[in-house]
Write a protein that holds these residues in place. Structure first.
Motif, mmCIF file in Angstrom:
data_model
loop_
_atom_site.group_PDB
_atom_site.id
_atom_site.type_symbol
_atom_site.label_atom_id
_atom_site.label_comp_id
_atom_site.label_asym_id
_atom_site.label_seq_id
_atom_site.Cartn_x
_atom_site.Cartn_y
_atom_site.Cartn_z
ATOM 1 N N VAL A 174 16.563 6.041 1.879
ATOM 2 C CA VAL A 174 16.216 6.225 3.296
ATOM 3 C C VAL A 174 16.120 4.859 3.989
ATOM 4 O O VAL A 174 16.702 4.636 5.066
ATOM 5 C CB VAL A 174 14.861 6.983 3.425
ATOM 6 N N ALA A 175 15.396 3.935 3.368
ATOM 7 C CA ALA A 175 15.258 2.591 3.948
ATOM 8 C C ALA A 175 16.608 1.877 3.948
ATOM 9 O O ALA A 175 16.927 1.142 4.894
ATOM 10 C CB ALA A 175 14.230 1.786 3.156
ATOM 11 N N LEU A 176 17.392 2.106 2.896
ATOM 12 C CA LEU A 176 18.710 1.469 2.811
ATOM 13 C C LEU A 176 19.598 1.948 3.957
ATOM 14 O O LEU A 176 20.296 1.151 4.598
ATOM 15 C CB LEU A 176 19.351 1.788 1.451
ATOM 16 N N GLN A 177 19.531 3.252 4.239
ATOM 17 C CA GLN A 177 20.330 3.804 5.344
ATOM 18 C C GLN A 177 19.939 3.141 6.674
ATOM 19 O O GLN A 177 20.798 2.759 7.460
ATOM 20 C CB GLN A 177 20.147 5.327 5.406
ATOM 21 N N ALA B 203 22.447 -17.745 1.436
ATOM 22 C CA ALA B 203 22.515 -16.458 2.141
ATOM 23 C C ALA B 203 21.097 -15.977 2.467
ATOM 24 O O ALA B 203 20.109 -16.596 2.063
ATOM 25 C CB ALA B 203 23.261 -15.439 1.293
ATOM 26 N N GLU B 204 21.051 -14.860 3.187
ATOM 27 C CA GLU B 204 19.769 -14.374 3.708
ATOM 28 C C GLU B 204 19.442 -13.013 3.101
ATOM 29 O O GLU B 204 20.232 -12.066 3.284
ATOM 30 C CB GLU B 204 19.983 -14.179 5.203
ATOM 31 N N PRO B 205 18.316 -12.875 2.400
ATOM 32 C CA PRO B 205 17.981 -11.544 1.873
ATOM 33 C C PRO B 205 17.418 -10.640 2.961
ATOM 34 O O PRO B 205 16.799 -11.119 3.920
ATOM 35 C CB PRO B 205 16.907 -11.832 0.826
ATOM 36 N N VAL B 206 17.666 -9.352 2.819
ATOM 37 C CA VAL B 206 17.001 -8.334 3.643
ATOM 38 C C VAL B 206 16.391 -7.384 2.613
ATOM 39 O O VAL B 206 17.106 -6.859 1.756
ATOM 40 C CB VAL B 206 18.019 -7.581 4.534
ATOM 41 N N PHE B 207 15.075 -7.210 2.694
ATOM 42 C CA PHE B 207 14.415 -6.456 1.635
ATOM 43 C C PHE B 207 14.282 -4.969 1.964
ATOM 44 O O PHE B 207 14.011 -4.590 3.104
ATOM 45 C CB PHE B 207 13.060 -7.077 1.305
ATOM 46 N N ILE B 208 14.481 -4.156 0.940
ATOM 47 C CA ILE B 208 14.475 -2.701 1.080
ATOM 48 C C ILE B 208 13.319 -2.142 0.237
ATOM 49 O O ILE B 208 13.197 -2.468 -0.950
ATOM 50 C CB ILE B 208 15.821 -2.093 0.574
ATOM 51 N N ASP C 41 13.651 -10.137 6.956
ATOM 52 C CA ASP C 41 13.760 -8.734 7.389
ATOM 53 C C ASP C 41 13.412 -7.784 6.251
ATOM 54 O O ASP C 41 13.760 -8.037 5.093
ATOM 55 C CB ASP C 41 15.193 -8.434 7.844
ATOM 56 N N PHE C 42 12.765 -6.671 6.637
ATOM 57 C CA PHE C 42 12.321 -5.698 5.628
ATOM 58 C C PHE C 42 12.427 -4.303 6.203
ATOM 59 O O PHE C 42 12.081 -4.077 7.369
ATOM 60 C CB PHE C 42 10.868 -6.019 5.237
ATOM 61 N N TYR C 43 12.909 -3.365 5.408
ATOM 62 C CA TYR C 43 13.014 -1.963 5.836
ATOM 63 C C TYR C 43 12.144 -1.086 4.946
ATOM 64 O O TYR C 43 12.270 -1.098 3.721
ATOM 65 C CB TYR C 43 14.481 -1.497 5.774
ATOM 66 N N SER C 44 11.296 -0.326 5.613
ATOM 67 C CA SER C 44 10.315 0.486 4.913
ATOM 68 C C SER C 44 10.834 1.921 4.730
ATOM 69 O O SER C 44 11.641 2.408 5.532
ATOM 70 C CB SER C 44 9.049 0.447 5.771
ATOM 71 N N HIS C 45 10.350 2.590 3.690
ATOM 72 C CA HIS C 45 10.734 3.979 3.414
ATOM 73 C C HIS C 45 10.114 4.928 4.445
ATOM 74 O O HIS C 45 10.745 5.871 4.908
ATOM 75 C CB HIS C 45 10.270 4.330 2.000
ATOM 76 N N ASN C 46 8.841 4.642 4.786
ATOM 77 C CA ASN C 46 8.088 5.455 5.749
ATOM 78 C C ASN C 46 7.692 4.590 6.923
ATOM 79 O O ASN C 46 7.625 3.377 6.781
ATOM 80 C CB ASN C 46 6.757 5.894 5.125
ATOM 81 N N ASP C 47 7.321 5.237 8.042
ATOM 82 C CA ASP C 47 6.853 4.438 9.171
ATOM 83 C C ASP C 47 5.412 3.984 8.985
ATOM 84 O O ASP C 47 5.048 2.886 9.370
ATOM 85 C CB ASP C 47 6.961 5.237 10.478
#
Ligand code: PLP
Length: 387
Positions: free
Chosen positions: A115-118, A98-103, A337-343
């Protein structure tokens, strides 16, 4: 280099009662990856954390792997996972193809940012491909913001695996850490708050799923008089001897939590007022086991890196470590893929750049902790004199 005795980051701390359970295993010849200690350890741990059941396994990593398998995570599926953690949280995602997406983390708990999870959920929904699971990690004993995370995951109908490898004995709103998801996992690796030298536990309220976990962990052996196997299996069960060690360790878990919290408080009272030093927060409504005492240094307040402190401690034969390197920065996960809390700033990267873990063993003596404190004070004193 100092010739004083080495102070380790988080060494095992035996209670003395372990030998009793080990002897029972020897006397009854239960020298196998099943037996009375395994059954009792499962019941006792489930009772302690308040889950319906538990399955003892050979490591925390194995427990995560089984949880993913039980949730049907397979090739091409996505799994959201905290980025700020040890690699073991995410390696089993790869085992499944499977493929991780990091939060990213958020600043109040250092753990998964709702916030990043959303953001990650919104994008996944747009793409028409929701993750099969979310692995949320509670680092250094501190629970993530579970209310927010649970409600987000429920709204997208995605199950949670709570990686509580470091947070056994911690609480979130009075409920034991590791019991908020479909599955929770604990580790009894040698450096953890209680240890079996190596071992882990999968907990859940779904007893059928736990029974399936035991089956998968025993090479998926079908019920037949001969050896018959219809699906892939693993050799992940915990030895009856090690489970005996775990039973004795569990008896003293609350004492270990108190001792580690006291160590943390001693560090804070001695070092917390130094300009540029900030200890890991404890979110209101949570109770951390303070598995490791961790702090951040602010380079704007004082020109020092965590490595300079780690090296100064190393010179005095004291082990300290940087905080976890975020997984989205690991070469293994390049391009993930990665999602950040802030821009503009990535919280987990800031934590990694500024943080370190101090010796935190529940068996550390006062004189030993004084040694650690004195080295750090001296290092900061030198800097204030020269700057
Ligand atoms: C956050 C985290 N997850 C998972 C694990 C894996 O546990 P184990 O070493 O028992 O496989 C560990 C510790 O080693 C950990 O710190």
């Amino acid at each position: 280099m100092s010739n004083q005795l080495k102070i380790l980051l988080s060494p095992p701390h035996m209670s003395g009662n372990e030998q009793k359970y080990i002897n029972q295993a020897f006397e009854t010849n239960w020298i196998a990856p099943l037996g009375p200690n395994v059954d009792a350890f499962e019941h006792e741990l489930a009772h302690y954390v308040g889950s319906k059941g538990a399955a003892a396994v050979s490591s925390g990593t194995a427990a995560i792997h089984l949880a993913l398998e039980l949730l049907g995570v397979g090739k091409g599926d996505k799994v959201f996972c905290s980025t700020f953690t040890f690699i073991a949280s995410a390696n089993p995602i790869l085992y499944q193809g499977a493929e991780p997406v990091f939060i990213d983390s958020e600043p109040e708990t250092w753990n998964m940012s709702p916030v990043a999870l959303q953001k990650a959920f919104s994008d996944a929904k747009k793409e028409g491909k929701l993750p099969k699971a979310v692995i949320v990690v509670n680092l250094y004993g501190q629970s993530a913001k579970m209310d927010d995370i649970v409600s987000l995951c429920e709204s997208y109908n995605v199950p949670i695996i709570e990686d509580a490898a470091e947070s056994l004995g911690s609480l979130y709103n009075g409920k034991k850490s590791g019991t908020f998801g479909k599955f929770g996992i604990y580790s009894f690796n040698g450096n953890k708050i209680i240890t079996t030298s190596g071992g882990g536990m999968l907990v859940s309220n779904d007893e059928e799923a736990l029974q399936k976990a035991r089956f998968l962990a025993t090479q998926s052996r079908d019920p037949a008089p001969h050896y018959q196997h219809s699906q892939i299996g693993y050799n992940y069960r915990l030895s009856n001897i090690l489970a005996g060690v775990g039973r004795a360790q569990l008896e003293v878990l609350d004492d270990r939590v108190s001792a580690r919290r006291k160590i943390f408080e001693t560090y804070v009272s001695n070092l917390g007022s130094i300009e540029g030093v900030e200890f890991m927060p404890e979110l209101e409504g949570t109770f951390s086991n303070r598995w490791l005492s961790t702090l951040l240094v602010d380079p704007k307040a004082i020109p020092i890196t965590p490595y300079e402190i780690i090296n100064a401690l190393g010179e005095e034969n004291i082990e300290a470590r940087p905080l976890w390197k975020p997984l989205h920065l690991q070469p293994l996960f390049k391009g993930t893929d990665f999602y950040s809390h802030n821009d503009n700033i990535v919280i987990s990267e800031v934590l990694f750049a500024r943080g370190l873990c101090l010796p935190s063993g529940s068996n550390m003596k006062k004189e030993e902790q004084d040694r650690v404190i004195n080295v750090i004070k001296q290092k900061f004193n030198e800097l204030t004199i020269t700057s």
